[in-house]
Design a protein around this motif. Structure first.
Motif, PDB file in Angstrom:
ATOM      1  N   ASP A 191     -13.496  19.362 -14.990  1.00 26.40           N
ATOM      2  CA  ASP A 191     -12.341  19.228 -14.103  1.00 26.40           C
ATOM      3  C   ASP A 191     -11.824  17.804 -14.156  1.00 26.40           C
ATOM      4  OD1 ASP A 191     -13.313  17.596 -11.625  1.00 26.40           O
ATOM      5  OD2 ASP A 191     -14.880  19.075 -11.953  1.00 26.40           O
ATOM      6  N   ALA A 192     -10.620  17.617 -13.596  1.00 28.65           N
ATOM      7  CA  ALA A 192      -9.926  16.334 -13.721  1.00 28.65           C
ATOM      8  C   ALA A 192     -10.167  15.394 -12.549  1.00 28.65           C
ATOM      9  CB  ALA A 192      -8.423  16.585 -13.874  1.00 28.65           C
ATOM     10  N   CYS A 193     -11.019  15.762 -11.615  1.00 19.85           N
ATOM     11  CA  CYS A 193     -11.243  14.932 -10.426  1.00 19.85           C
ATOM     12  C   CYS A 193     -11.674  13.523 -10.836  1.00 19.85           C
ATOM     13  CB  CYS A 193     -12.308  15.574  -9.548  1.00 19.85           C
ATOM     14  SG  CYS A 193     -12.645  14.653  -8.031  1.00 19.85           S
ATOM     15  N   LEU A 194     -11.045  12.526 -10.259  1.00 18.97           N
ATOM     16  CA  LEU A 194     -11.366  11.139 -10.587  1.00 18.97           C
ATOM     17  C   LEU A 194     -12.626  10.657  -9.882  1.00 18.97           C
ATOM     18  CD1 LEU A 194      -7.722   9.810 -10.469  1.00 18.97           C
ATOM     19  CD2 LEU A 194      -9.215   9.616 -12.460  1.00 18.97           C
ATOM     20  N   HIS A 195     -12.831  11.101  -8.661  1.00 18.62           N
ATOM     21  CA  HIS A 195     -13.993  10.687  -7.871  1.00 18.62           C
ATOM     22  C   HIS A 195     -15.119  11.688  -8.124  1.00 18.62           C
ATOM     23  CE1 HIS A 195     -16.139   8.745  -4.575  1.00 18.62           C
ATOM     24  NE2 HIS A 195     -16.378   9.920  -4.051  1.00 18.62           N
ATOM     25  N   GLN A 196     -16.029  11.336  -9.038  1.00 14.02           N
ATOM     26  CA  GLN A 196     -17.096  12.260  -9.442  1.00 14.02           C
ATOM     27  C   GLN A 196     -18.460  11.595  -9.290  1.00 14.02           C
ATOM     28  OE1 GLN A 196     -16.930  15.299 -12.004  1.00 14.02           O
ATOM     29  NE2 GLN A 196     -14.772  15.249 -12.514  1.00 14.02           N
ATOM     30  N   PRO A 197     -18.901  11.347  -8.048  1.00 11.47           N
ATOM     31  CA  PRO A 197     -20.223  10.758  -7.858  1.00 11.47           C
ATOM     32  C   PRO A 197     -21.316  11.787  -8.144  1.00 11.47           C
ATOM     33  CG  PRO A 197     -19.274  11.350  -5.742  1.00 11.47           C
ATOM     34  CD  PRO A 197     -18.209  11.627  -6.775  1.00 11.47           C
ATOM     35  N   ARG A 198     -22.465  11.271  -8.614  1.00  7.66           N
ATOM     36  CA  ARG A 198     -23.633  12.120  -8.810  1.00  7.66           C
ATOM     37  C   ARG A 198     -24.873  11.273  -8.591  1.00  7.66           C
ATOM     38  NH1 ARG A 198     -27.281  12.933 -12.677  1.00  7.66           N
ATOM     39  NH2 ARG A 198     -26.167  11.628 -14.176  1.00  7.66           N
ATOM     40  N   PRO A 199     -25.768  11.705  -7.681  1.00  8.13           N
ATOM     41  CA  PRO A 199     -26.994  10.927  -7.449  1.00  8.13           C
ATOM     42  C   PRO A 199     -27.899  10.961  -8.666  1.00  8.13           C
ATOM     43  CG  PRO A 199     -27.070  13.013  -6.251  1.00  8.13           C
ATOM     44  CD  PRO A 199     -25.681  12.884  -6.799  1.00  8.13           C
ATOM     45  N   GLU A 200     -28.764   9.952  -8.772  1.00  8.14           N
ATOM     46  CA  GLU A 200     -29.670   9.861  -9.910  1.00  8.14           C
ATOM     47  C   GLU A 200     -30.532  11.109 -10.058  1.00  8.14           C
ATOM     48  OE1 GLU A 200     -31.992   6.338  -9.509  1.00  8.14           O
ATOM     49  OE2 GLU A 200     -30.283   4.981  -9.724  1.00  8.14           O
ATOM     50  N   ALA A 201     -30.968  11.675  -8.915  1.00 11.11           N
ATOM     51  CA  ALA A 201     -31.852  12.842  -8.962  1.00 11.11           C
ATOM     52  C   ALA A 201     -31.079  14.151  -9.109  1.00 11.11           C
ATOM     53  CB  ALA A 201     -32.709  12.896  -7.696  1.00 11.11           C
ATOM     54  N   GLY A 202     -29.762  14.077  -9.113  1.00 16.14           N
ATOM     55  CA  GLY A 202     -28.958  15.286  -9.218  1.00 16.14           C
ATOM     56  C   GLY A 202     -29.002  15.866 -10.620  1.00 16.14           C
ATOM     57  N   PRO A 203     -28.629  17.134 -10.764  1.00 17.50           N
ATOM     58  CA  PRO A 203     -28.632  17.763 -12.096  1.00 17.50           C
ATOM     59  C   PRO A 203     -27.635  17.090 -13.016  1.00 17.50           C
ATOM     60  CG  PRO A 203     -27.506  19.157 -10.490  1.00 17.50           C
ATOM     61  CD  PRO A 203     -28.138  18.054  -9.719  1.00 17.50           C
ATOM     62  N   ARG A 204     -28.006  16.945 -14.266  1.00 15.59           N
ATOM     63  CA  ARG A 204     -27.121  16.331 -15.238  1.00 15.59           C
ATOM     64  C   ARG A 204     -25.963  17.266 -15.553  1.00 15.59           C
ATOM     65  NH1 ARG A 204     -29.367  11.933 -17.760  1.00 15.59           N
ATOM     66  NH2 ARG A 204     -27.177  11.452 -18.162  1.00 15.59           N
ATOM     67  N   ARG A 205     -24.786  16.680 -15.706  1.00 14.00           N
ATOM     68  CA  ARG A 205     -23.589  17.455 -16.007  1.00 14.00           C
ATOM     69  C   ARG A 205     -23.668  18.015 -17.421  1.00 14.00           C
ATOM     70  NH1 ARG A 205     -19.650  16.186 -19.022  1.00 14.00           N
ATOM     71  NH2 ARG A 205     -20.410  14.052 -19.190  1.00 14.00           N
ATOM     72  N   GLN A 206     -23.415  19.318 -17.541  1.00 14.17           N
ATOM     73  CA  GLN A 206     -23.373  19.952 -18.856  1.00 14.17           C
ATOM     74  C   GLN A 206     -22.054  20.704 -18.974  1.00 14.17           C
ATOM     75  OE1 GLN A 206     -26.893  22.350 -19.341  1.00 14.17           O
ATOM     76  NE2 GLN A 206     -28.175  20.595 -19.822  1.00 14.17           N
ATOM     77  N   ASP A 207     -21.073  20.063 -19.581  1.00 11.44           N
ATOM     78  CA  ASP A 207     -19.748  20.661 -19.707  1.00 11.44           C
ATOM     79  C   ASP A 207     -19.565  21.201 -21.117  1.00 11.44           C
ATOM     80  OD1 ASP A 207     -17.097  21.401 -19.454  1.00 11.44           O
ATOM     81  OD2 ASP A 207     -16.385  19.421 -20.038  1.00 11.44           O
ATOM     82  N   THR A 208     -19.425  22.503 -21.210  1.00 15.93           N
ATOM     83  CA  THR A 208     -19.180  23.132 -22.502  1.00 15.93           C
ATOM     84  C   THR A 208     -17.740  23.603 -22.643  1.00 15.93           C
ATOM     85  OG1 THR A 208     -19.892  25.277 -21.625  1.00 15.93           O
ATOM     86  CG2 THR A 208     -21.581  23.891 -22.658  1.00 15.93           C
ATOM     87  N   THR A 209     -16.936  23.360 -21.598  1.00 11.40           N
ATOM     88  CA  THR A 209     -15.559  23.868 -21.623  1.00 11.40           C
ATOM     89  C   THR A 209     -14.624  22.949 -22.392  1.00 11.40           C
ATOM     90  OG1 THR A 209     -14.948  22.717 -19.574  1.00 11.40           O
ATOM     91  CG2 THR A 209     -15.934  24.914 -19.354  1.00 11.40           C
ATOM     92  N   LYS A 210     -14.928  21.646 -22.434  1.00 11.02           N
ATOM     93  CA  LYS A 210     -14.060  20.653 -23.073  1.00 11.02           C
ATOM     94  C   LYS A 210     -12.617  20.796 -22.585  1.00 11.02           C
ATOM     95  CE  LYS A 210     -16.786  19.550 -27.126  1.00 11.02           C
ATOM     96  NZ  LYS A 210     -16.800  19.286 -28.579  1.00 11.02           N
TER      97      LYS A 210
END
Length: 246
Positions: A191-210
């Protein structure tokens, strides 16, 4: 919220450099103003108003550096025809008027330029993140990184091993006033959201949609008086269609 997108990126994202990927940057090109300025600034203003604690931190020991950074940015904006800088206010390229609040330097900066601005100061053997206005984080949070040294900031970046940490610290030690440096990254997001925080313990982003290409132009600049290093981040987000035309 509607998507905030650019149409192009002023560098070749298809030519990555080996880490840390640093190159010289002309001082006049340190701050970028692009076609997404108005919408991005509106989003920055909203975040600073509604979520200030999430996007702005300043240790009191870093206040002199933050005040110096505000004056450095104002001086650069005075050289631009699309800004009008007066004694106590700035008229931005989108016509909005911003009051210069020197008692709140990072919040003022956050309403003037698209770049996120991080202050890093030498504490012992490493540079520490002592202040930042960070409205557009890409998978990290200011709360977790504030007052941490470089190696702690880069947890959990897999490639940031001890050897790379030494190279990056030498780079920060070597940055000279008037001689900024820059690098870039480029990652696909769902997605295009500019504010994309993620905590260190959070799941890693896996984007396959490109679906959206997100690229940060990151710059390092030394402030001459405080000797703090400014790490600036200019965020570009392009649709897949526009990214394919790069």
């Amino acid at each position: 919220m509607s998507e905030i997108l650019q149409n192009t990126i002023p560098y070749d994202v298809h030519s990555p450099r080996p880490l840390p990927g640093i190159a010289p940057l002309p001082p006049k090109d340190w701050l970028l103003i692009d076609e997404a300025y108005g919408p991005q600034m509106a989003e920055r203003t909203r975040l600073l108003r509604d979520h200030r604690a999430a996007v702005l931190r300043l240790d009191e020991t870093a206040r002199p550096a933050a005040e110096e950074l505000l004056e450095v940015v104002l001086e650069q904006l005075r050289q631009r025809a699309d800004f009008s800088v007066q004694a106590g206010q700035v008229v931005r390229p989108d016509g909005q008027l911003v009051q210069i609040d020197r008692a709140d330097p990072l919040a003022t900066l956050g309403q003037l330029v698209q770049d996120d601005l991080c202050l890093l100061e030498k504490r012992g053997e490493e540079h520490v993140l002592t202040g930042a206005v960070l409205c557009f984080p890409a998978s990290w949070t200011l709360a977790e990184k504030f007052m941490r040294p470089l190696i702690g900031i880069h947890v959990p970046v897999d490639v940031y091993d001890a050897e790379l940490a030494k190279r990056v610290q030498r780079l920060f030690d070597g940055v000279q006033p008037g001689r900024p440096l820059w690098r870039f990254n480029a990652l696909w997001y769902a997605d295009a959201c500019l504010h994309q925080p993620r905590p260190e313990a959070g799941p890693r982003r896996q984007d396959t949609t490109k679906t959206y290409l997100r690229s940060e132009r990151q710059a390092l600049m030394r402030l001459p008086l405080s000797r703090a290093v400014v790490f600036s981040i200019h965020t570009f987000v392009l649709s897949a269609q526009d990214a394919a035309r790069l």
